[in-house]
Scaffold this motif. Structure first.
Motif, PDB file in Angstrom:
ATOM      1  N   ILE A 207       0.834  -1.206   0.000  1.00  0.00           N
ATOM      2  CA  ILE A 207       0.000   0.000   0.000  1.00  0.00           C
ATOM      3  C   ILE A 207       0.869   1.256   0.000  1.00  0.00           C
ATOM      4  O   ILE A 207       0.640   2.192  -0.786  1.00  0.00           O
ATOM      5  N   ASN A 208       1.868   1.285   0.847  1.00  0.00           N
ATOM      6  CA  ASN A 208       2.727   2.469   0.950  1.00  0.00           C
ATOM      7  C   ASN A 208       3.507   2.722  -0.332  1.00  0.00           C
ATOM      8  O   ASN A 208       3.626   3.871  -0.782  1.00  0.00           O
ATOM      9  N   ARG A 209       4.054   1.658  -0.928  1.00  0.00           N
ATOM     10  CA  ARG A 209       4.839   1.835  -2.162  1.00  0.00           C
ATOM     11  C   ARG A 209       3.951   2.280  -3.314  1.00  0.00           C
ATOM     12  O   ARG A 209       4.321   3.173  -4.092  1.00  0.00           O
ATOM     13  N   LEU A 210       2.791   1.673  -3.433  1.00  0.00           N
ATOM     14  CA  LEU A 210       1.874   2.077  -4.502  1.00  0.00           C
ATOM     15  C   LEU A 210       1.432   3.521  -4.331  1.00  0.00           C
ATOM     16  O   LEU A 210       1.339   4.279  -5.312  1.00  0.00           O
ATOM     17  N   TYR A 211       1.164   3.918  -3.101  1.00  0.00           N
ATOM     18  CA  TYR A 211       0.742   5.300  -2.862  1.00  0.00           C
ATOM     19  C   TYR A 211       1.832   6.269  -3.301  1.00  0.00           C
ATOM     20  O   TYR A 211       1.540   7.290  -3.931  1.00  0.00           O
ATOM     21  N   GLU A 212       3.081   5.953  -2.991  1.00  0.00           N
ATOM     22  CA  GLU A 212       4.195   6.813  -3.405  1.00  0.00           C
ATOM     23  C   GLU A 212       4.247   6.945  -4.925  1.00  0.00           C
ATOM     24  O   GLU A 212       4.419   8.046  -5.469  1.00  0.00           O
ATOM     25  N   ILE A 213       4.114   5.820  -5.608  1.00  0.00           N
ATOM     26  CA  ILE A 213       4.172   5.830  -7.074  1.00  0.00           C
ATOM     27  C   ILE A 213       3.002   6.609  -7.657  1.00  0.00           C
ATOM     28  O   ILE A 213       3.175   7.476  -8.538  1.00  0.00           O
ATOM     29  N   TYR A 214       1.801   6.320  -7.172  1.00  0.00           N
ATOM     30  CA  TYR A 214       0.616   6.990  -7.701  1.00  0.00           C
ATOM     31  C   TYR A 214       0.655   8.493  -7.422  1.00  0.00           C
ATOM     32  O   TYR A 214       0.213   9.297  -8.247  1.00  0.00           O
ATOM     33  N   GLU A 215       1.204   8.869  -6.276  1.00  0.00           N
ATOM     34  CA  GLU A 215       1.326  10.294  -5.972  1.00  0.00           C
ATOM     35  C   GLU A 215       2.332  10.953  -6.917  1.00  0.00           C
ATOM     36  O   GLU A 215       2.095  12.065  -7.409  1.00  0.00           O
ATOM     37  N   ASP A 216       3.435  10.270  -7.197  1.00  0.00           N
ATOM     38  CA  ASP A 216       4.420  10.793  -8.140  1.00  0.00           C
ATOM     39  C   ASP A 216       3.809  10.995  -9.527  1.00  0.00           C
ATOM     40  O   ASP A 216       4.142  11.958 -10.235  1.00  0.00           O
ATOM     41  N   MET A 217       2.944  10.077  -9.917  1.00  0.00           N
ATOM     42  CA  MET A 217       2.387  10.093 -11.270  1.00  0.00           C
ATOM     43  C   MET A 217       1.048  10.819 -11.360  1.00  0.00           C
ATOM     44  O   MET A 217       0.440  10.874 -12.429  1.00  0.00           O
ATOM     45  N   LEU A 218       0.600  11.378 -10.255  1.00  0.00           N
ATOM     46  CA  LEU A 218      -0.704  12.044 -10.192  1.00  0.00           C
ATOM     47  C   LEU A 218      -0.892  13.122 -11.267  1.00  0.00           C
ATOM     48  O   LEU A 218      -1.989  13.229 -11.829  1.00  0.00           O
ATOM     49  N   PRO A 219       0.114  13.939 -11.597  1.00  0.00           N
ATOM     50  CA  PRO A 219      -0.108  14.968 -12.630  1.00  0.00           C
ATOM     51  C   PRO A 219      -0.588  14.394 -13.969  1.00  0.00           C
ATOM     52  O   PRO A 219      -1.412  15.013 -14.647  1.00  0.00           O
ATOM     53  N   LEU A 220      -0.099  13.215 -14.342  1.00  0.00           N
ATOM     54  CA  LEU A 220      -0.585  12.614 -15.594  1.00  0.00           C
ATOM     55  C   LEU A 220      -2.019  12.139 -15.428  1.00  0.00           C
ATOM     56  O   LEU A 220      -2.837  12.274 -16.341  1.00  0.00           O
ATOM     57  N   GLN A 221      -2.330  11.570 -14.267  1.00  0.00           N
ATOM     58  CA  GLN A 221      -3.711  11.171 -13.973  1.00  0.00           C
ATOM     59  C   GLN A 221      -4.653  12.360 -14.169  1.00  0.00           C
ATOM     60  O   GLN A 221      -5.692  12.255 -14.827  1.00  0.00           O
ATOM     61  N   GLN A 222      -4.291  13.498 -13.635  1.00  0.00           N
ATOM     62  CA  GLN A 222      -5.142  14.683 -13.719  1.00  0.00           C
ATOM     63  C   GLN A 222      -5.245  15.200 -15.147  1.00  0.00           C
ATOM     64  O   GLN A 222      -6.327  15.599 -15.599  1.00  0.00           O
ATOM     65  N   PHE A 223      -4.124  15.175 -15.876  1.00  0.00           N
ATOM     66  CA  PHE A 223      -4.131  15.630 -17.270  1.00  0.00           C
ATOM     67  C   PHE A 223      -5.048  14.741 -18.111  1.00  0.00           C
ATOM     68  O   PHE A 223      -5.878  15.234 -18.889  1.00  0.00           O
ATOM     69  N   MET A 224      -4.915  13.436 -17.950  1.00  0.00           N
ATOM     70  CA  MET A 224      -5.713  12.520 -18.765  1.00  0.00           C
ATOM     71  C   MET A 224      -7.182  12.530 -18.349  1.00  0.00           C
ATOM     72  O   MET A 224      -8.067  12.263 -19.165  1.00  0.00           O
ATOM     73  N   TYR A 225      -7.458  12.843 -17.112  1.00  0.00           N
ATOM     74  CA  TYR A 225      -8.861  12.999 -16.712  1.00  0.00           C
ATOM     75  C   TYR A 225      -9.487  14.182 -17.435  1.00  0.00           C
ATOM     76  O   TYR A 225     -10.626  14.101 -17.908  1.00  0.00           O
ATOM     77  N   GLU A 226      -8.746  15.274 -17.562  1.00  0.00           N
ATOM     78  CA  GLU A 226      -9.242  16.424 -18.320  1.00  0.00           C
ATOM     79  C   GLU A 226      -9.520  16.040 -19.769  1.00  0.00           C
ATOM     80  O   GLU A 226     -10.516  16.466 -20.363  1.00  0.00           O
TER      81      GLU A 226
END
Length: 234
Positions: A207-226
């Motif tokens: 859980i902790n490692r995935l959260y770190e990765i997903y937080e690092d990659m969050l800007p792409l998540q937000q861009f693609m959601y737009e």
């Protein structure tokens, strides 16, 4: 059910599926599938979903088959479904928005005996999403924004990367002289990294490692959601 990790028997079970990939064998071992994979996957979706909703409150984390979980049987329409009807890797998805989960910006992972694959974005575009993506990046500022997002994510960890280009010719509206025009050549837009699959056996570390990765990659998540909102608005 509290998520404490997947059993040490889970990866060997997936390896056994690969060696015995037929419905008869799987039916005889269905209880193992439920104990080693299905039940802990449901618990994982619930706990990981709570963490991800701290990053994006509208993320869908639904611990059901055809929602955050995938069917263990391959789609019968796929060419290899008759030869290998059972999946030997387990996928889990947390998607944002109300459109189809695979055409929504998402936090995704799958694990097999060889790897734990962790990704963010949209891994392949159907035509409506492809059109929305290209329409978005026709804008010079948006193209520059996406290029910078990919650069920043890569700089955070040398093991982070993104999908390879899928097309060779520039689509209509793009040409080689445009800055970052190569972004129009992608069939999907996602960043990913690959980890040791045995990480799934320690719930807290996973859980902790995935959260770190997903937080690092969050800007792409937000861009693609737009980008996905363009599809819904059309």
């Amino acid at each position: 059910m509290e998520f404490t990790g997947f059993s040490k028997k889970t990866l060997p079970f997936l390896a056994a599926i690969r060696k015995n990939n037929n419905k008869e064998w799987f039916s005889a071992h269905k209880q193992e599938y439920e104990t080693l994979i299905l039940n802990p996957s449901r618990a994982f979706v619930t706990e990981m979903g709570e963490h991800l909703q701290a990053l994006e409150p509208s993320i869908n984390a639904i611990p059901k088959i055809n929602k955050s979980l995938y069917r263990i049987y391959r789609d019968s329409r796929r060419p290899n479904a008759l030869v290998m009807p059972i999946k030997e890797r387990i996928g889990i998805i947390f998607w944002q928005g109300n459109s189809k989960r695979m055409q929504s910006s998402s936090f995704y992972l799958h694990f097999s005996p060889e790897e734990l694959y962790v990704a963010v974005g949209v891994r392949w575009f159907e035509k409506p999403m492809l059109d929305a993506f290209r329409q978005t990046i026709k804008n010079d500022a948006k193209r520059a924004e996406l290029a910078n997002i990919l650069k920043v994510i890569k700089a955070k960890n040398k093991n982070y990367t993104h999908l390879e280009k899928g097309y060779k010719r520039f689509p209509k509206g793009f040409h080689a002289d445009m800055e970052h025009a190569d972004l129009s050549l992608y069939k999907g837009m996602a960043t990913y990294t690959i980890l040791d699959p045995h990480l799934i056996e320690d719930g807290e570390k996973l859980i902790n490692r995935l959260y770190e990765i997903y937080e690092d990659m969050l800007p792409l998540q937000q861009f693609m959601y737009e980008v996905s909102l363009r599809v819904e608005d059309e």
